[in-house]
Design a protein around this motif. Structure first.
Motif, PDB file in Angstrom:
ATOM      1  N   ILE A 121     -21.776 -15.742  36.782  1.00  0.00           N
ATOM      2  CA  ILE A 121     -21.348 -14.619  38.150  1.00  0.00           C
ATOM      3  C   ILE A 121     -22.524 -13.180  38.711  1.00  0.00           C
ATOM      4  CG2 ILE A 121     -19.229 -12.879  38.447  1.00  0.00           C
ATOM      5  CD1 ILE A 121     -17.900 -14.275  36.577  1.00  0.00           C
ATOM      6  N   SER A 122     -22.822 -13.660  39.833  1.00  0.00           N
ATOM      7  CA  SER A 122     -24.224 -13.234  40.173  1.00  0.00           C
ATOM      8  C   SER A 122     -24.063 -11.559  40.981  1.00  0.00           C
ATOM      9  CB  SER A 122     -24.721 -13.766  41.733  1.00  0.00           C
ATOM     10  OG  SER A 122     -25.265 -14.842  41.036  1.00  0.00           O
ATOM     11  N   ALA A 123     -24.715 -11.393  41.213  1.00  0.00           N
ATOM     12  CA  ALA A 123     -25.064  -9.829  41.561  1.00  0.00           C
ATOM     13  C   ALA A 123     -23.479  -9.108  42.127  1.00  0.00           C
ATOM     14  CB  ALA A 123     -26.004  -9.207  41.180  1.00  0.00           C
ATOM     15  N   SER A 124     -23.287  -7.690  42.172  1.00  0.00           N
ATOM     16  CA  SER A 124     -22.990  -7.392  43.113  1.00  0.00           C
ATOM     17  C   SER A 124     -21.206  -7.620  43.772  1.00  0.00           C
ATOM     18  CB  SER A 124     -23.102  -6.788  44.188  1.00  0.00           C
ATOM     19  OG  SER A 124     -24.218  -5.976  43.868  1.00  0.00           O
ATOM     20  N   THR A 125     -20.826  -8.734  42.056  1.00  0.00           N
ATOM     21  CA  THR A 125     -19.301  -9.066  42.724  1.00  0.00           C
ATOM     22  C   THR A 125     -18.165  -8.403  42.482  1.00  0.00           C
ATOM     23  OG1 THR A 125     -20.216 -11.718  42.102  1.00  0.00           O
ATOM     24  CG2 THR A 125     -18.069 -11.262  41.891  1.00  0.00           C
ATOM     25  N   SER A 126     -17.626  -8.313  42.574  1.00  0.00           N
ATOM     26  CA  SER A 126     -16.306  -7.949  43.321  1.00  0.00           C
ATOM     27  C   SER A 126     -14.726  -8.624  42.763  1.00  0.00           C
ATOM     28  CB  SER A 126     -15.942  -6.721  44.959  1.00  0.00           C
ATOM     29  OG  SER A 126     -14.333  -5.567  43.614  1.00  0.00           O
ATOM     30  N   ILE A 127     -14.550  -8.485  41.264  1.00  0.00           N
ATOM     31  CA  ILE A 127     -12.606  -8.960  40.869  1.00  0.00           C
ATOM     32  C   ILE A 127     -12.320  -8.091  40.971  1.00  0.00           C
ATOM     33  CG2 ILE A 127     -12.201 -10.919  39.232  1.00  0.00           C
ATOM     34  CD1 ILE A 127     -15.629 -11.577  39.082  1.00  0.00           C
ATOM     35  N   ASP A 128     -10.547  -8.455  41.458  1.00  0.00           N
ATOM     36  CA  ASP A 128      -9.878  -6.902  41.337  1.00  0.00           C
ATOM     37  C   ASP A 128      -8.769  -7.193  40.522  1.00  0.00           C
ATOM     38  OD1 ASP A 128      -8.272  -5.055  42.420  1.00  0.00           O
ATOM     39  OD2 ASP A 128      -8.597  -5.573  44.044  1.00  0.00           O
ATOM     40  N   HIS A 129      -8.192  -6.682  40.348  1.00  0.00           N
ATOM     41  CA  HIS A 129      -6.933  -7.351  39.312  1.00  0.00           C
ATOM     42  C   HIS A 129      -5.894  -7.976  39.089  1.00  0.00           C
ATOM     43  CE1 HIS A 129      -3.477  -7.150  41.187  1.00  0.00           C
ATOM     44  NE2 HIS A 129      -4.299  -6.288  42.190  1.00  0.00           N
ATOM     45  N   HIS A 130      -6.019  -8.450  37.544  1.00  0.00           N
ATOM     46  CA  HIS A 130      -5.288  -9.569  37.591  1.00  0.00           C
ATOM     47  C   HIS A 130      -5.267 -11.393  38.043  1.00  0.00           C
ATOM     48  CE1 HIS A 130      -2.216  -6.732  36.933  1.00  0.00           C
ATOM     49  NE2 HIS A 130      -1.791  -7.328  36.398  1.00  0.00           N
ATOM     50  N   ASN A 131      -7.086 -11.184  38.304  1.00  0.00           N
ATOM     51  CA  ASN A 131      -7.610 -12.579  38.655  1.00  0.00           C
ATOM     52  C   ASN A 131      -7.709 -13.422  37.618  1.00  0.00           C
ATOM     53  OD1 ASN A 131      -9.751 -13.038  41.510  1.00  0.00           O
ATOM     54  ND2 ASN A 131      -8.198 -11.150  41.280  1.00  0.00           N
ATOM     55  N   ILE A 132      -7.700 -14.775  37.858  1.00  0.00           N
ATOM     56  CA  ILE A 132      -7.419 -16.009  36.528  1.00  0.00           C
ATOM     57  C   ILE A 132      -8.906 -16.653  37.094  1.00  0.00           C
ATOM     58  CG2 ILE A 132      -7.089 -17.355  35.116  1.00  0.00           C
ATOM     59  CD1 ILE A 132      -3.680 -16.028  35.691  1.00  0.00           C
ATOM     60  N   TRP A 133      -9.999 -16.477  35.906  1.00  0.00           N
ATOM     61  CA  TRP A 133     -11.201 -17.528  36.680  1.00  0.00           C
ATOM     62  C   TRP A 133     -11.294 -18.708  35.205  1.00  0.00           C
ATOM     63  CZ3 TRP A 133     -15.787 -15.464  39.834  1.00  0.00           C
ATOM     64  CH2 TRP A 133     -15.161 -14.885  40.949  1.00  0.00           C
ATOM     65  N   HIS A 134     -10.811 -19.806  35.940  1.00  0.00           N
ATOM     66  CA  HIS A 134     -11.042 -20.363  34.399  1.00  0.00           C
ATOM     67  C   HIS A 134     -12.777 -20.185  34.395  1.00  0.00           C
ATOM     68  CE1 HIS A 134      -7.005 -22.573  35.101  1.00  0.00           C
ATOM     69  NE2 HIS A 134      -7.257 -21.136  35.642  1.00  0.00           N
ATOM     70  N   SER A 135     -13.797 -21.528  33.657  1.00  0.00           N
ATOM     71  CA  SER A 135     -14.912 -22.375  32.838  1.00  0.00           C
ATOM     72  C   SER A 135     -15.347 -22.973  33.969  1.00  0.00           C
ATOM     73  CB  SER A 135     -14.787 -22.862  31.609  1.00  0.00           C
ATOM     74  OG  SER A 135     -13.432 -22.355  31.036  1.00  0.00           O
ATOM     75  N   HIS A 136     -16.865 -23.246  33.469  1.00  0.00           N
ATOM     76  CA  HIS A 136     -17.977 -22.839  34.524  1.00  0.00           C
ATOM     77  C   HIS A 136     -17.574 -23.283  35.991  1.00  0.00           C
ATOM     78  CE1 HIS A 136     -17.791 -24.956  29.992  1.00  0.00           C
ATOM     79  NE2 HIS A 136     -16.050 -26.026  31.037  1.00  0.00           N
ATOM     80  N   ILE A 137     -17.583 -22.133  36.287  1.00  0.00           N
ATOM     81  CA  ILE A 137     -17.920 -21.949  37.886  1.00  0.00           C
ATOM     82  C   ILE A 137     -19.007 -20.814  37.989  1.00  0.00           C
ATOM     83  CG2 ILE A 137     -16.781 -20.366  39.337  1.00  0.00           C
ATOM     84  CD1 ILE A 137     -13.844 -20.191  38.050  1.00  0.00           C
ATOM     85  N   SER A 138     -19.733 -21.361  39.428  1.00  0.00           N
ATOM     86  CA  SER A 138     -21.065 -20.397  39.001  1.00  0.00           C
ATOM     87  C   SER A 138     -20.577 -20.131  41.261  1.00  0.00           C
ATOM     88  CB  SER A 138     -22.259 -21.226  39.686  1.00  0.00           C
ATOM     89  OG  SER A 138     -23.254 -20.474  39.880  1.00  0.00           O
ATOM     90  N   ILE A 139     -21.437 -18.531  41.045  1.00  0.00           N
ATOM     91  CA  ILE A 139     -21.066 -17.662  42.442  1.00  0.00           C
ATOM     92  C   ILE A 139     -22.532 -17.121  42.588  1.00  0.00           C
ATOM     93  CG2 ILE A 139     -18.266 -17.596  41.686  1.00  0.00           C
ATOM     94  CD1 ILE A 139     -19.363 -14.064  41.506  1.00  0.00           C
ATOM     95  N   GLY A 140     -22.417 -17.140  43.813  1.00  0.00           N
ATOM     96  CA  GLY A 140     -23.279 -16.293  44.914  1.00  0.00           C
ATOM     97  C   GLY A 140     -23.143 -14.429  44.616  1.00  0.00           C
TER      98      GLY A 140
END
Length: 203
Positions: A121-140
């Motif tokens: 998970i790259s810099a300055s990412t905003s993940i709001d409440h009640h998210n579900i992120w599984h595995s092996h994800i790559s983001i800018g």
């Protein structure tokens, strides 16, 4: 990737970096930020058996297939993966985070969010409440999700991708930088952005 992970750990007192593995032969016997490159990935099992290290983290960000292969290999061998979470990150209450995640600076993770394993998970990412992120994800950098967003395993996001609330991104999707996602996306979808028209195209 190694530079980013080393930078995250630079001020910690409970993590001691012993070295780096890299399959590029031209980098053998060199150092990165003062840490020795100990050899290629094929040395993982031997170095672990020799108690050279106790935990591992995959620093490569863009190659999800490679990240997943190393993660699976560590699971088979029994090597624990450590998280690298920058001290500038904000993590709210009731958040769960798996193992082997790289979470770069100034990232915000909202309450009741679940993060799986082996994500970058790259810099300055905003993940709001009640998210579900599984595995092996790559983001800018600078991606932002609203509440109740689910991103399933193997997804690759560019920079500055925005998500409306209450949507699901199925496995192995690729979303180009600058896209705004307003509805759920099925497996293996590619989202391109035509900058001249300033709109997303789904393939």
């Amino acid at each position: 990737g190694a530079h980013q992970v080393i930078d995250i750990f630079r001020d910690t007192t409970d993590v001691f970096i012993v070295g780096i593995l890299d399959d590029n032969p031209s980098k053998r016997d060199k150092t990165i930020m003062g840490y020795n490159i100990l050899g290629g990935i094929d040395k993982i099992e031997d170095l672990f058996a020799e108690n050279i290290f106790t935990h591992l983290i995959v620093a490569v960000s863009g190659n999800i297939k490679f990240r997943k292969s190393i993660y699976n290999r560590c699971q088979e061998i029994g090597i624990p993966l450590i998280n690298a979470i920058d001290k500038s990150c904000t993590i709210r209450s009731n958040v769960t985070i798996g193992q082997g995640n790289v979470i770069c600076g100034n990232t915000y993770i909202g309450s009741f969010t679940q993060i799986g394993d082996n994500n970058f998970i790259s810099a300055s990412t905003s993940i709001d409440h009640h998210n579900i992120w599984h595995s092996h994800i790559s983001i800018g950098p600078s991606c932002s999700t609203s509440g109740l967003v689910e991103i399933k395993s193997g997804c690759r996001l560019g920079m500055g991708v925005l998500f409306e609330p209450d949507i699901v991104i199925e496995e192995n999707c690729t979303i180009a930088s600058g896209a705004t996602i307003t509805s759920s996306i099925s497996c293996n979808t590619l989202i391109r952005v035509k900058s001249s028209l300033r709109r997303s195209v789904i393939e």
